[in-house]
Design a protein around this motif. Structure first.
Motif, PDB file in Angstrom:
ATOM      1  N   LEU A  38      77.205  -5.359 -41.463  1.00 51.03           N
ATOM      2  CA  LEU A  38      76.902  -3.807 -40.454  1.00 51.03           C
ATOM      3  C   LEU A  38      78.277  -3.636 -39.261  1.00 51.03           C
ATOM      4  O   LEU A  38      79.027  -5.471 -39.182  1.00 51.03           O
ATOM      5  CB  LEU A  38      75.648  -4.504 -39.947  1.00 51.03           C
ATOM      6  CG  LEU A  38      74.905  -3.750 -38.799  1.00 51.03           C
ATOM      7  CD1 LEU A  38      74.101  -2.591 -40.299  1.00 51.03           C
ATOM      8  CD2 LEU A  38      73.761  -4.554 -38.344  1.00 51.03           C
ATOM      9  N   ILE A  48      78.796  -4.207 -31.978  1.00 54.73           N
ATOM     10  CA  ILE A  48      77.545  -5.264 -32.619  1.00 54.73           C
ATOM     11  C   ILE A  48      78.052  -5.485 -34.485  1.00 54.73           C
ATOM     12  O   ILE A  48      79.016  -4.923 -35.083  1.00 54.73           O
ATOM     13  CB  ILE A  48      76.239  -3.905 -33.183  1.00 54.73           C
ATOM     14  CG1 ILE A  48      75.573  -3.820 -31.470  1.00 54.73           C
ATOM     15  CG2 ILE A  48      75.386  -4.098 -34.058  1.00 54.73           C
ATOM     16  CD1 ILE A  48      75.273  -2.520 -31.802  1.00 54.73           C
ATOM     17  N   ASN A  49      77.947  -6.418 -34.974  1.00 52.87           N
ATOM     18  CA  ASN A  49      78.189  -7.026 -35.740  1.00 52.87           C
ATOM     19  C   ASN A  49      77.094  -7.401 -36.736  1.00 52.87           C
ATOM     20  O   ASN A  49      75.976  -8.219 -36.230  1.00 52.87           O
ATOM     21  CB  ASN A  49      79.735  -7.868 -36.093  1.00 52.87           C
ATOM     22  CG  ASN A  49      79.340  -8.772 -35.336  1.00 52.87           C
ATOM     23  OD1 ASN A  49      78.955  -9.921 -36.121  1.00 52.87           O
ATOM     24  ND2 ASN A  49      79.751  -8.905 -33.969  1.00 52.87           N
ATOM     25  N   GLY A  50      76.768  -8.032 -37.283  1.00 49.29           N
ATOM     26  CA  GLY A  50      75.931  -8.631 -38.541  1.00 49.29           C
ATOM     27  C   GLY A  50      75.540  -8.784 -39.693  1.00 49.29           C
ATOM     28  O   GLY A  50      76.776  -8.033 -40.098  1.00 49.29           O
ATOM     29  N   VAL A  72      68.050 -11.266 -41.426  1.00 48.90           N
ATOM     30  CA  VAL A  72      68.375  -9.748 -40.730  1.00 48.90           C
ATOM     31  C   VAL A  72      69.504 -10.695 -39.482  1.00 48.90           C
ATOM     32  O   VAL A  72      68.444 -11.504 -39.282  1.00 48.90           O
ATOM     33  CB  VAL A  72      67.796  -8.700 -39.935  1.00 48.90           C
ATOM     34  CG1 VAL A  72      68.765  -8.037 -38.958  1.00 48.90           C
ATOM     35  CG2 VAL A  72      67.060  -8.029 -41.021  1.00 48.90           C
ATOM     36  N   TYR A  73      70.479 -11.084 -39.601  1.00 40.83           N
ATOM     37  CA  TYR A  73      71.175 -11.140 -39.342  1.00 40.83           C
ATOM     38  C   TYR A  73      72.561 -10.215 -38.015  1.00 40.83           C
ATOM     39  O   TYR A  73      73.560  -9.973 -38.308  1.00 40.83           O
ATOM     40  CB  TYR A  73      72.662 -12.639 -38.689  1.00 40.83           C
ATOM     41  CG  TYR A  73      71.970 -13.878 -39.791  1.00 40.83           C
ATOM     42  CD1 TYR A  73      70.455 -14.500 -39.158  1.00 40.83           C
ATOM     43  CD2 TYR A  73      71.713 -13.406 -40.782  1.00 40.83           C
ATOM     44  CE1 TYR A  73      70.572 -15.681 -39.471  1.00 40.83           C
ATOM     45  CE2 TYR A  73      71.469 -14.824 -41.782  1.00 40.83           C
ATOM     46  CZ  TYR A  73      70.668 -15.672 -41.086  1.00 40.83           C
ATOM     47  OH  TYR A  73      69.634 -16.921 -41.567  1.00 40.83           O
ATOM     48  N   ILE A  74      72.480 -10.767 -37.012  1.00 42.49           N
ATOM     49  CA  ILE A  74      72.720  -9.912 -36.661  1.00 42.49           C
ATOM     50  C   ILE A  74      72.992  -9.944 -34.774  1.00 42.49           C
ATOM     51  O   ILE A  74      72.617 -10.227 -33.527  1.00 42.49           O
ATOM     52  CB  ILE A  74      72.359  -7.484 -35.573  1.00 42.49           C
ATOM     53  CG1 ILE A  74      72.081  -7.108 -36.778  1.00 42.49           C
ATOM     54  CG2 ILE A  74      72.841  -6.988 -34.706  1.00 42.49           C
ATOM     55  CD1 ILE A  74      70.606  -6.161 -36.428  1.00 42.49           C
ATOM     56  N   ASP A  75      73.918  -9.817 -34.111  1.00 42.81           N
ATOM     57  CA  ASP A  75      75.434  -9.912 -32.417  1.00 42.81           C
ATOM     58  C   ASP A  75      75.423  -9.260 -32.177  1.00 42.81           C
ATOM     59  O   ASP A  75      75.511  -7.845 -32.520  1.00 42.81           O
ATOM     60  CB  ASP A  75      75.815 -11.310 -33.298  1.00 42.81           C
ATOM     61  CG  ASP A  75      75.954 -12.528 -33.632  1.00 42.81           C
ATOM     62  OD1 ASP A  75      74.884 -12.769 -33.301  1.00 42.81           O
ATOM     63  OD2 ASP A  75      76.538 -12.580 -34.441  1.00 42.81           O
ATOM     64  N   GLN A 134      65.356  -8.714 -30.902  1.00 46.43           N
ATOM     65  CA  GLN A 134      66.631  -8.751 -30.512  1.00 46.43           C
ATOM     66  C   GLN A 134      66.061  -9.567 -29.202  1.00 46.43           C
ATOM     67  O   GLN A 134      64.386  -9.695 -28.672  1.00 46.43           O
ATOM     68  CB  GLN A 134      67.472  -8.232 -29.587  1.00 46.43           C
ATOM     69  CG  GLN A 134      66.772  -7.454 -28.368  1.00 46.43           C
ATOM     70  CD  GLN A 134      68.452  -6.245 -28.446  1.00 46.43           C
ATOM     71  OE1 GLN A 134      68.707  -5.014 -28.308  1.00 46.43           O
ATOM     72  NE2 GLN A 134      69.188  -7.029 -27.245  1.00 46.43           N
ATOM     73  N   LYS A 140      71.062 -11.117 -29.573  1.00 47.35           N
ATOM     74  CA  LYS A 140      70.970 -11.765 -31.433  1.00 47.35           C
ATOM     75  C   LYS A 140      69.182 -10.834 -32.174  1.00 47.35           C
ATOM     76  O   LYS A 140      68.779 -11.165 -31.066  1.00 47.35           O
ATOM     77  CB  LYS A 140      71.343 -12.895 -31.198  1.00 47.35           C
ATOM     78  CG  LYS A 140      72.759 -13.300 -30.532  1.00 47.35           C
ATOM     79  CD  LYS A 140      72.966 -15.216 -31.064  1.00 47.35           C
ATOM     80  CE  LYS A 140      73.787 -14.792 -30.411  1.00 47.35           C
ATOM     81  NZ  LYS A 140      75.121 -14.899 -31.453  1.00 47.35           N
ATOM     82  N   LEU A 165      70.832   1.085 -38.235  1.00 47.03           N
ATOM     83  CA  LEU A 165      70.183   0.433 -37.168  1.00 47.03           C
ATOM     84  C   LEU A 165      70.070   1.290 -36.221  1.00 47.03           C
ATOM     85  O   LEU A 165      71.491   2.007 -35.587  1.00 47.03           O
ATOM     86  CB  LEU A 165      70.912  -1.156 -36.519  1.00 47.03           C
ATOM     87  CG  LEU A 165      70.883  -2.191 -35.474  1.00 47.03           C
ATOM     88  CD1 LEU A 165      69.054  -2.643 -35.932  1.00 47.03           C
ATOM     89  CD2 LEU A 165      71.333  -2.911 -34.792  1.00 47.03           C
TER      90      LEU A 165
END
Length: 211
Positions: A38, A48-50, A72-75, A134, A140, A165
């Motif tokens: 992502l 945003i990244n993931g 799903v992993y998003i930061d 989140q 996160k 997203l």
């Protein structure tokens, strides 16, 4: 137990096991894996990244696909916009040349209205994954989804398509009189996206429980 009966039962068990082994050995279906890295939409710069992992395993002891596991992993989601839930969908195109907008509409090969992930196939898009929540303090997301309709194989495979997203919560198509609700869930702007790519096997420890 009678010795003869014991031998008969043992022979039966052996034949059944052999039949199962032969059946599974000739199974043409294989476990499949995919990954999606992502990145923020180019028209909405952010940090945003993931990574989103996909795992399509077989039903134990059977030659058929199990449900699709999605991790799903998003930061670095924004903390000050009032949105803790974000729509997450498969979109038709794996194309981000002009930002996430070029990924097109939700992937919907059956021409169904937008809906909840647990709706029947004629009442949801193949790409309807619902919402991810989140952490309101860290921005996160770490969550496992399981989807019964999307697949990594077959005529409706999501490989090569896009994941988007969204900025807002997906209303899951509840307002049947609202065009936005039954097409996109009114999930708002496209914050980040990625292309779903087939991958080598992914270790199961990547797939955690809900957090």
């Amino acid at each position: 137990m009678d010795v003869h009966l014991t031998l008969v039962l043992c022979s039966f068990v052996y034949l059944v096991r052999s039949a199962v082994d032969v059946s599974l050995g000739s199974c043409k279906i294989k476990e499949e894996f995919a990954v999606c890295n992502l990145q923020p939409s180019s028209d909405k710069p952010s940090n945003i990244n993931g990574t989103i992992y996909f795992m399509q395993k077989l039903v134990p002891g059977e030659c058929k696909e199990d449900f699709l596991s999605i991790q799903v992993y998003i930061d670095n989601l924004p903390l000050d916009d009032g949105n803790d839930k974000h729509g997450l969908h498969v979109h038709e195109f794996g194309d981000s040349r002009n930002g996430c907008g070029s990924m097109g509409p939700h992937y919907n090969p059956r021409g169904s209205p937008h809906g909840k992930p647990w709706n029947l196939p004629n009442a949801r898009h193949v790409g309807d994954f619902g919402n991810v929540r989140q952490n309101p303090k860290t921005g996160k997301v770490s969550v496992r989804l399981v989807d019964y309709l999307a697949r990594l194989t077959g005529p409706e495979s999501i490989i090569g398509r896009g994941i988007v997203l969204h900025a807002k919560e997906d209303d899951l198509g509840v307002n049947k009189n609202d065009t936005g609700s039954i097409t996109t869930g009114n999930a708002g702007a496209r914050l980040a996206c990625c292309v779903i790519a087939r991958s080598s096997p992914i270790y199961e420890d990547k797939f955690t429980l809900y957090k």
